[in-house]
Scaffold this active site. Structure first.
Site, mmCIF file in Angstrom:
data_model
loop_
_atom_site.group_PDB
_atom_site.id
_atom_site.type_symbol
_atom_site.label_atom_id
_atom_site.label_comp_id
_atom_site.label_asym_id
_atom_site.label_seq_id
_atom_site.Cartn_x
_atom_site.Cartn_y
_atom_site.Cartn_z
ATOM 1 N N THR A 98 0.816 -1.224 0.000
ATOM 2 C CA THR A 98 0.000 0.000 0.000
ATOM 3 C C THR A 98 0.850 1.276 0.000
ATOM 4 O O THR A 98 2.056 1.235 0.211
ATOM 5 C CB THR A 98 -0.942 0.022 1.221
ATOM 6 N N ASP A 99 0.185 2.411 -0.205
ATOM 7 C CA ASP A 99 0.854 3.727 -0.254
ATOM 8 C C ASP A 99 0.772 4.422 1.097
ATOM 9 O O ASP A 99 0.562 5.635 1.170
ATOM 10 C CB ASP A 99 0.189 4.625 -1.306
ATOM 11 N N SER A 152 1.308 8.716 5.008
ATOM 12 C CA SER A 152 0.734 8.664 3.663
ATOM 13 C C SER A 152 1.880 8.920 2.698
ATOM 14 O O SER A 152 2.522 9.966 2.770
ATOM 15 C CB SER A 152 -0.341 9.741 3.489
ATOM 16 N N ARG A 153 2.134 7.964 1.822
ATOM 17 C CA ARG A 153 3.277 8.121 0.918
ATOM 18 C C ARG A 153 2.963 9.038 -0.256
ATOM 19 O O ARG A 153 3.814 9.265 -1.105
ATOM 20 C CB ARG A 153 3.768 6.745 0.434
ATOM 21 N N VAL A 154 1.742 9.537 -0.320
ATOM 22 C CA VAL A 154 1.385 10.536 -1.335
ATOM 23 C C VAL A 154 1.556 11.926 -0.735
ATOM 24 O O VAL A 154 1.956 12.875 -1.393
ATOM 25 C CB VAL A 154 -0.059 10.296 -1.835
#
Length: 508
Positions: free
Chosen positions: A342-343, A368-370
């Site tokens: 997951t991101d 959150s990798r975004v």
């Protein structure tokens, strides 16, 4: 007396020619085998020489199964229906199709089982088409970066762990820490946001699913939601199929250029169902008795969530998988697998939950990798310092327990941190619009709450939201932030004036 009509040769030849033209020479043949063993939701069959992996097969009683293990002399079939009237010697035939589910607008507002059949008593579903449950994920060229926010309405998440359309964000924590509540609140917050929601319940109690559907109906969310349900009492193959079925329903809308939110609740039970199924068909067990391809089980599911390129319509599918941990162990097999796919993850802590901090999000290991790409500019400005101040507070809190005499700066930071924690608390079923989140978080970060007691903050927040709805100047500022998505200098000045005016009114 009978009159004999004589046909001329050219007429006869014309009739024969027309018959030949429309003659369809096709010999229908279906490969048929026979059942050699049945039990525990599994059947073995011999004689299906050319059956494909994942192909749908039909038994003589009308029940369906899915071919899994293709062995030298037999095929292992997982049953997708009752096994009562299937016995040794029963015939089974190939269908030439893979498992497919109905998709389309007719699915919205319905509660269906893992095969897309309605179980809500509202009659048959008018399906636009059927889609196979397994489909390849969109390629790299077919995607674009995640840059459009998907608002959850939960302050702690939208400010510190933002989710974008097309992202995969894991919700992870022990049982009874509010994982499903976060997912349901996110669905409720999509009202009027032009997002279609799909909730997949895997291995849950029927009563739990019934109360969840009731919550969605009361919040007006069933108007844009489909619930796919494979409860704990259903066969392991149906629990295994359910998330792929939900994903296929979502992909239909994504490829039509629409935005979809899909919740898998939860993938721990999905992995357990797949383990049961794999052990029954004699696949070799690996770590924790899971089969070797348990990583691929989830990666091929979650990789189908994407933000499509503009050439393909720019649709998106956002996935919120849920994983249940045992005693907070995020280093277990399935949790580490899904974290790596997951991101980012939202980690919910039991200690925080019992301390009354709800949602019980631990901002230290949640990520959150975004990141800021999935936030509006106004929220980015406000929350940039928020996470830093919060993290410093968590660190200082540990040291402050040991020291009695603290300097003024440390005391101020601790007071600020307490106010942040209090403001980020939120009840279930009451998502907050993003512009109001910006207002309360701006007040928190910029020190407007310094002289307000922590116990009065819940009342302050409630009355502030009312003030923002009723005061003419405040309505204008909120509208400007909502439309532009930015906290421009003039909007910021307007917000400062509104907060100062409300602060005086509140203290008075």
């Amino acid at each position: 007396m009978k009159r004999i009509v004589e046909l001329k040769p050219e007429q006869i030849s014309r009739i024969i020619r027309s018959q030949i033209k429309y003659y369809h020479n096709a010999i229908e043949q279906t490969e048929t085998g026979f059942v050699t063993m049945v039990g525990d939701g599994i059947a073995r069959a011999a004689g299906l020489e050319h059956v494909m992996a994942g192909e749908l097969v039909q038994f003589e009683n009308g029940a369906y199964g899915m071919a899994q293990n293709l062995e030298e002399n037999s095929v292992s079939i997982v049953l997708l229906g009752e096994e009562n009237s299937i016995a040794e010697g029963s015939t089974v035939r190939r269908t030439g199709r893979v498992v497919s589910v109905p998709v389309g607008e007719g699915m919205i507002g319905r509660v269906v089982n893992a095969l897309g059949q309605p179980i809500d008593g509202k009659g048959p579903i008018d399906a636009a088409e059927y889609r196979p449950i397994e489909a390849p994920a969109a390629g790299i060229v077919d995607r674009q970066p995640v840059k459009q926010p998907l608002q959850t309405g939960i302050k702690a998440i939208d400010s510190m762990i933002p989710i974008g359309r097309g992202q995969r964000e894991l919700i992870i924590g022990d049982r009874q820490t509010g994982k499903t509540t976060i997912a349901v609140d996110t669905i409720l917050n999509q009202k009027g946001q032009d997002v279609i929601c799909i909730y997949v319940a895997i291995g849950q109690k029927r009563s739990t699913v019934a109360s969840l559907v009731e919550t969605l109906e009361q919040g007006g969310a069933m108007a844009y939601t489909t619930v796919v349900c494979a409860t704990a009492s259903e066969l392991a193959p149906l629990q295994y199929v359910a998330p792929y079925a939900g994903c296929a329903m979502g992909e239909y809308f994504m490829y039509k250029g629409k935005h979809v939110l899909i919740v898998y609740d939860d993938l721990s039970k999905h992995a357990v169902a797949y383990r049961a199924l794999s052990l029954l068909i004699r696949r070799p067990p690996g770590r924790e008795a899971y089969p070797g391809d348990v990583f691929y089980l989830h990666s091929r599911l979650l990789e189908r969530a994407a933000k499509l390129s503009d050439e393909l319509g720019g649709g998106s599918m956002t996935a919120l998988p849920i994983i249940e941990t045992q005693a907070g162990d995020v280093a277990a097999y399935i949790p580490t697998n899904v974290i790596s796919i997951t991101d980012g993850q939202i980690f919910l802590e039991t200690e925080l939950f019992h301390a009354g901090i709800r949602p019980a999000v631990n901002p230290g290991i949640s990520v959150s990798r975004v990141g800021g790409n999935a936030q509006i500019k106004a929220m980015k400005k406000v929350s940039g310092t928020l996470k830093l101040v919060y993290s410093q507070y968590r660190e200082l809190q540990g040291f402050a327990q040991f020291g009695s005499d603290l300097d003024a700066d440390t005391k101020a930071r601790l007071a600020q941190g307490e106010r942040i924690v209090e403001v980020l608390k939120q009840g279930s079923g009451c998502p907050v619009p993003v512009e109001k989140q910006v207002a309360i978080l701006y007040a928190t970060v910029q020190g407007y709450l310094q002289d307000i007691p922590v116990v009065a903050l819940a009342r302050y927040e409630e009355e502030l939201y009312r003030y923002l709805d009723e005061n003419t100047d405040a309505v204008g500022v909120m509208e400007a932030i909502r439309v532009s998505g930015d906290l421009k200098p003039e909007n910021e000045e307007g917000l400062k004036a509104v907060l100062s005016a409300f602060g005086e009114k509140f203290r008075g």
